[in-house]
Each structure stands twice: as structure tokens, then as C-alpha cells.
Motif scaffolding. Sequence first.
Motif, PDB file in Angstrom:
ATOM      1  N   MET A 173      38.732  35.658  38.911  1.00 46.21           N
ATOM      2  CA  MET A 173      37.810  36.783  38.893  1.00 46.21           C
ATOM      3  C   MET A 173      36.477  36.410  39.540  1.00 46.21           C
ATOM      4  SD  MET A 173      37.395  39.979  37.916  1.00 46.21           S
ATOM      5  CE  MET A 173      38.279  40.508  36.458  1.00 46.21           C
ATOM      6  N   LEU A 174      35.960  35.236  39.234  1.00 47.00           N
ATOM      7  CA  LEU A 174      34.717  34.794  39.855  1.00 47.00           C
ATOM      8  C   LEU A 174      34.893  34.648  41.365  1.00 47.00           C
ATOM      9  CD1 LEU A 174      33.492  32.075  37.312  1.00 47.00           C
ATOM     10  CD2 LEU A 174      32.308  34.201  37.870  1.00 47.00           C
ATOM     11  N   ASP A 175      36.000  34.079  41.771  1.00 44.67           N
ATOM     12  CA  ASP A 175      36.244  33.795  43.181  1.00 44.67           C
ATOM     13  C   ASP A 175      36.410  35.062  44.009  1.00 44.67           C
ATOM     14  OD1 ASP A 175      37.063  31.950  45.447  1.00 44.67           O
ATOM     15  OD2 ASP A 175      38.913  33.115  45.215  1.00 44.67           O
ATOM     16  N   GLY A 176      37.042  36.085  43.424  1.00 49.78           N
ATOM     17  CA  GLY A 176      37.465  37.218  44.247  1.00 49.78           C
ATOM     18  C   GLY A 176      36.700  38.515  44.120  1.00 49.78           C
ATOM     19  N   THR A 177      35.773  38.630  43.162  1.00 53.37           N
ATOM     20  CA  THR A 177      35.127  39.932  42.946  1.00 53.37           C
ATOM     21  C   THR A 177      33.671  39.973  43.367  1.00 53.37           C
ATOM     22  OG1 THR A 177      34.424  39.421  40.685  1.00 53.37           O
ATOM     23  CG2 THR A 177      36.633  40.368  40.971  1.00 53.37           C
ATOM     24  N   PHE A 222      38.157  44.526  43.291  1.00 51.04           N
ATOM     25  CA  PHE A 222      38.832  43.235  43.272  1.00 51.04           C
ATOM     26  C   PHE A 222      40.101  43.318  44.112  1.00 51.04           C
ATOM     27  CE2 PHE A 222      40.056  45.339  39.275  1.00 51.04           C
ATOM     28  CZ  PHE A 222      41.437  45.225  39.246  1.00 51.04           C
ATOM     29  N   PRO A 223      40.370  42.246  44.875  1.00 51.86           N
ATOM     30  CA  PRO A 223      41.500  42.249  45.810  1.00 51.86           C
ATOM     31  C   PRO A 223      42.827  42.049  45.105  1.00 51.86           C
ATOM     32  CG  PRO A 223      40.400  40.145  45.867  1.00 51.86           C
ATOM     33  CD  PRO A 223      39.583  41.014  44.965  1.00 51.86           C
ATOM     34  N   ASN A 228      46.756  40.754  40.663  1.00 51.00           N
ATOM     35  CA  ASN A 228      48.013  40.189  40.166  1.00 51.00           C
ATOM     36  C   ASN A 228      47.785  39.221  39.012  1.00 51.00           C
ATOM     37  OD1 ASN A 228      49.238  41.673  42.180  1.00 51.00           O
ATOM     38  ND2 ASN A 228      49.367  39.957  43.603  1.00 51.00           N
ATOM     39  N   VAL A 229      46.779  38.354  39.154  1.00 47.09           N
ATOM     40  CA  VAL A 229      46.484  37.384  38.098  1.00 47.09           C
ATOM     41  C   VAL A 229      45.972  38.094  36.842  1.00 47.09           C
ATOM     42  CG1 VAL A 229      44.957  35.475  37.444  1.00 47.09           C
ATOM     43  CG2 VAL A 229      46.095  35.460  39.667  1.00 47.09           C
ATOM     44  N   LEU A 230      45.116  39.091  37.039  1.00 50.42           N
ATOM     45  CA  LEU A 230      44.550  39.810  35.894  1.00 50.42           C
ATOM     46  C   LEU A 230      45.627  40.612  35.170  1.00 50.42           C
ATOM     47  CD1 LEU A 230      41.692  39.916  34.743  1.00 50.42           C
ATOM     48  CD2 LEU A 230      41.387  42.114  35.884  1.00 50.42           C
ATOM     49  N   LYS A 231      46.547  41.199  35.944  1.00 48.03           N
ATOM     50  CA  LYS A 231      47.640  41.950  35.336  1.00 48.03           C
ATOM     51  C   LYS A 231      48.532  41.030  34.507  1.00 48.03           C
ATOM     52  CE  LYS A 231      49.624  46.078  35.112  1.00 48.03           C
ATOM     53  NZ  LYS A 231      48.928  47.283  34.658  1.00 48.03           N
ATOM     54  N   ARG A 232      48.804  39.848  35.025  1.00 46.40           N
ATOM     55  CA  ARG A 232      49.611  38.880  34.273  1.00 46.40           C
ATOM     56  C   ARG A 232      48.902  38.462  32.992  1.00 46.40           C
ATOM     57  NH1 ARG A 232      53.210  34.495  35.212  1.00 46.40           N
ATOM     58  NH2 ARG A 232      54.076  34.057  33.145  1.00 46.40           N
ATOM     59  N   TRP A 233      47.601  38.252  33.087  1.00 50.67           N
ATOM     60  CA  TRP A 233      46.818  37.866  31.914  1.00 50.67           C
ATOM     61  C   TRP A 233      46.832  38.981  30.864  1.00 50.67           C
ATOM     62  CZ3 TRP A 233      45.291  35.387  28.145  1.00 50.67           C
ATOM     63  CH2 TRP A 233      44.085  35.567  27.477  1.00 50.67           C
ATOM     64  N   HIS A 328      27.454  31.370  40.238  1.00 50.17           N
ATOM     65  CA  HIS A 328      26.871  32.133  41.330  1.00 50.17           C
ATOM     66  C   HIS A 328      27.299  31.616  42.688  1.00 50.17           C
ATOM     67  CE1 HIS A 328      24.098  35.462  41.848  1.00 50.17           C
ATOM     68  NE2 HIS A 328      23.643  34.887  42.944  1.00 50.17           N
ATOM     69  N   GLY A 329      27.750  30.346  42.737  1.00 45.03           N
ATOM     70  CA  GLY A 329      28.250  29.814  44.004  1.00 45.03           C
ATOM     71  C   GLY A 329      29.457  30.579  44.503  1.00 45.03           C
ATOM     72  N   ALA A 330      30.254  31.101  43.567  1.00 46.71           N
ATOM     73  CA  ALA A 330      31.415  31.904  43.951  1.00 46.71           C
ATOM     74  C   ALA A 330      30.979  33.219  44.585  1.00 46.71           C
ATOM     75  CB  ALA A 330      32.286  32.169  42.724  1.00 46.71           C
ATOM     76  N   ARG A 331      29.977  33.846  44.000  1.00 45.27           N
ATOM     77  CA  ARG A 331      29.471  35.115  44.525  1.00 45.27           C
ATOM     78  C   ARG A 331      28.880  34.912  45.913  1.00 45.27           C
ATOM     79  NH1 ARG A 331      27.118  40.145  43.218  1.00 45.27           N
ATOM     80  NH2 ARG A 331      25.027  40.436  44.027  1.00 45.27           N
ATOM     81  N   ARG A 332      28.089  33.849  46.071  1.00 48.05           N
ATOM     82  CA  ARG A 332      27.503  33.578  47.381  1.00 48.05           C
ATOM     83  C   ARG A 332      28.577  33.350  48.439  1.00 48.05           C
ATOM     84  NH1 ARG A 332      23.912  29.586  44.974  1.00 48.05           N
ATOM     85  NH2 ARG A 332      21.934  30.559  44.381  1.00 48.05           N
ATOM     86  N   ALA A 333      29.636  32.625  48.044  1.00 47.59           N
ATOM     87  CA  ALA A 333      30.696  32.303  49.005  1.00 47.59           C
ATOM     88  C   ALA A 333      31.411  33.551  49.481  1.00 47.59           C
ATOM     89  CB  ALA A 333      31.687  31.328  48.376  1.00 47.59           C
ATOM     90  N   LEU A 334      31.687  34.464  48.579  1.00 45.54           N
ATOM     91  CA  LEU A 334      32.359  35.702  48.976  1.00 45.54           C
ATOM     92  C   LEU A 334      31.497  36.486  49.957  1.00 45.54           C
ATOM     93  CD1 LEU A 334      34.678  37.751  48.687  1.00 45.54           C
ATOM     94  CD2 LEU A 334      33.428  38.749  46.756  1.00 45.54           C
ATOM     95  N   GLY A 335      30.198  36.618  49.635  1.00 45.36           N
ATOM     96  CA  GLY A 335      29.295  37.322  50.540  1.00 45.36           C
ATOM     97  C   GLY A 335      29.179  36.631  51.877  1.00 45.36           C
TER      98      GLY A 335
END
Length: 380
Positions: A173-177, A222-223, A228-233, A328-335
Motif C-alpha cells: 500500500m505504501l509503495d503503490g498508492t 491504487f493500481p 490484488n494484495v489488498l483483496k487477498r488480505w 514518506h520515501g515511498a510516496r516521493r518515489a511514486l511521484g
Amino acid sequence: MSGSTERGASSGGTTVHEAIESYLRYKINADGSKTTMRSPLREFADHCRDERDLEFVDDLTPHDVRSYSEHLYDRVIIDEGLAASTAHNYFAYVRAFLSWSVREQHLESNPANTNTAMDPLPEDDGNRKRQYWSQEDRETLLEYATKRVDMALEGTIRTDAETAFRDRAIVVMLDGTGARGAELFADPKDDKRNGLQWKDVDFDERLIEVYGKSREYEQAPFPASVHNVLKRWYRVQEPTTEAWPVFPTGHYGSKKRILEEALDEDRVSSTLEDRGDAGKTEVLDRLHREHEVPPPSISKEGVRRLLKRFTDEAGIDPDGEYDYLTLHGARRALGRDLYTSGMSEKAQEALRHNSIETTHEAYADVKMKDVSDSIDDVRS
């Protein structure tokens, strides 16, 4: 002057927001300085109103300014979304504004010029290299989170399978949203930030509704990989109510306290005493489900500790000012990935910036590197 009889009551005085607009209009001459200072000063005014229930500038005390310093500390240390140097700059803007307020006779003295107000500010060690999750680091982290799920299912690690599935969902979730940690996880200092709940997740539209930095509800996408991961969870967790947190805490005391508030302290205690061979946590989890009492969400600090541990266990050595992969590094990376692909407007939408100028400012270092590369291309 300070000392109104009822804090926040209408005294006919000047509000913090009004005073800031006057300060910017009549005192700050350079347009660039106004642009730089406007956002943090308005954030200070919003903090006074929303967190301190304070409307008028003449009511400000050192403890109100200290509360803002604590907010800056959290943004640097807990959210990792602000450099320490920037936090000190923001505080300096506020202190200058309050000095002007003294000269304008809105205040008798500057509440920022006290140790009480300044003590919580994070230490600035001069390190200003901002962290982005690199492609290699994020892939390593995602692979490790998935590996933990497999090991938990095999029983080769002490972590139970449900916790491993939750932890993988957190990382994905952090990586992709592009969502902020404060939008996904609980903040004990803010009673409006209780963590993402399942009612906030729309699987069909592939979006989540979060309580944004604007202190209004916003939609974040979210992509498919997150979906898929969230649905499985969701299927693993099987929440009994849509008010259940997407990422519940594993903290025993927090779960017990919520049950005692919802049911009865004696009832919870007697159930624990009569648990037989069952573990205490197992009993609490059963009570939460039987009575549809949602447990608390994991906190931002809890996720920060989780990422520290995962970074170490996965053997990741990230660049930037932190020795672990930050929220926050995840958010910066996506942007950054969207921005460098020529999709600056998509980056703005994904990060939910108010303006494209904010996005350009956030990736000024990336843009300047692109300019440098272009110069090399032209001159080579």
C-alpha cells in the motif's frame, strides 16, 4: 492584547489567518518570499484552529507554538516527510510573523521566543539528501514481505500468517498508492486519524478515501498490484464489520483497552482468567470478533518500526538521510517515477498536491538533474 477571558471565543480581535494575510501583504515585499512563506504560515494557522481550538492571534501562548513545534517534529521524525532544516525554516517564518504581530500590537510578547516553544524542534544535522525508495530497494522490500508470508504459512518463522499478510499489505500500500502514513495509519495525537478502515476501500473503482493533509476526505487511487494484495488480505482477515481497520495493531494493551471501553473491564478480565489453554491475545481477538468491536489500527510509529526492521532483515542500505526505508520515501518515489516519465500532472493527481507548482517544487532536484543531463546532451 493577550489574556482574553474565554479562549477561542469571539473577541472581535484579529484571527491568526487574518493576521498572516496582512503580514504577507504589507510586510513581505518579494513575491517569491510570499510564495515560500504562505503555505507554512497557513499551516500554522490551521494547526492553531484545528488542534488548539484557537482562533485569535492575541490568544497565542508559548504552549500553542510548542504544539506546532511538536507537529513539525512528528513530520520530520515520525512521518519522515519533512527535512529537519525545513522544519527550522518553517518555525523561523512563524517566529518572524509573531514578531511582526507584537509590533502591530496584536501580542504583548513573542510566544515563539521561548525555550518552551522551541524545545521540540528536531535537531538539524545539515543532512539534506531526501530519500526516495529506489527501484532496487523497493523490489527487495516487496520480495522480502512476500517471502515472510510464505515462511509464516510454512511455520518457519515465529510471525503468524495473518500478521505476515497484514505486513505485506502495508508495504504494498505504501509503495503503490502515494498515500501519506498519517492517512493510512493511526496517529495517537490526532483523534481524527484512526487509520484506514475497510469502508474507505472501494475495490470496484480501485480507490481509497483518506483523511488528507487538507483535513478533508480525499480519494487516492491504487493500481492492480495493490488491488490484488489488498483483496487477498481482506479474505484472510475476514473483518466482521466494514468499520474494521485495514491494518489492525498487534499491540495487546491497545486491543484490551478498546474491549474494556466497549464491553466492561470486569467482563474482559474474567474472560481472560477463564481462557484455559488459549493465549491472551487469542482471547482478545475472539472477543473483538464476537462482539464486532474493531481493534485499533496500527500507528504511524508502529509502521516506522516495522520498516526499520524489514530494511535491516532484507539487507537494504538505502540512500538519503535515513538508514532505513521511510514511509514518506515511498510516496516521493511514486511521484518521482511519474514525474520523470513526463507525467507531472499525473504525479500531482497521485500525490494530491493542490497545484502543479507544488509538484514542481517537490521534484526541483529531479528537474535540475534533467536540465543538467540536457546540457550534457547538447554540448557533447
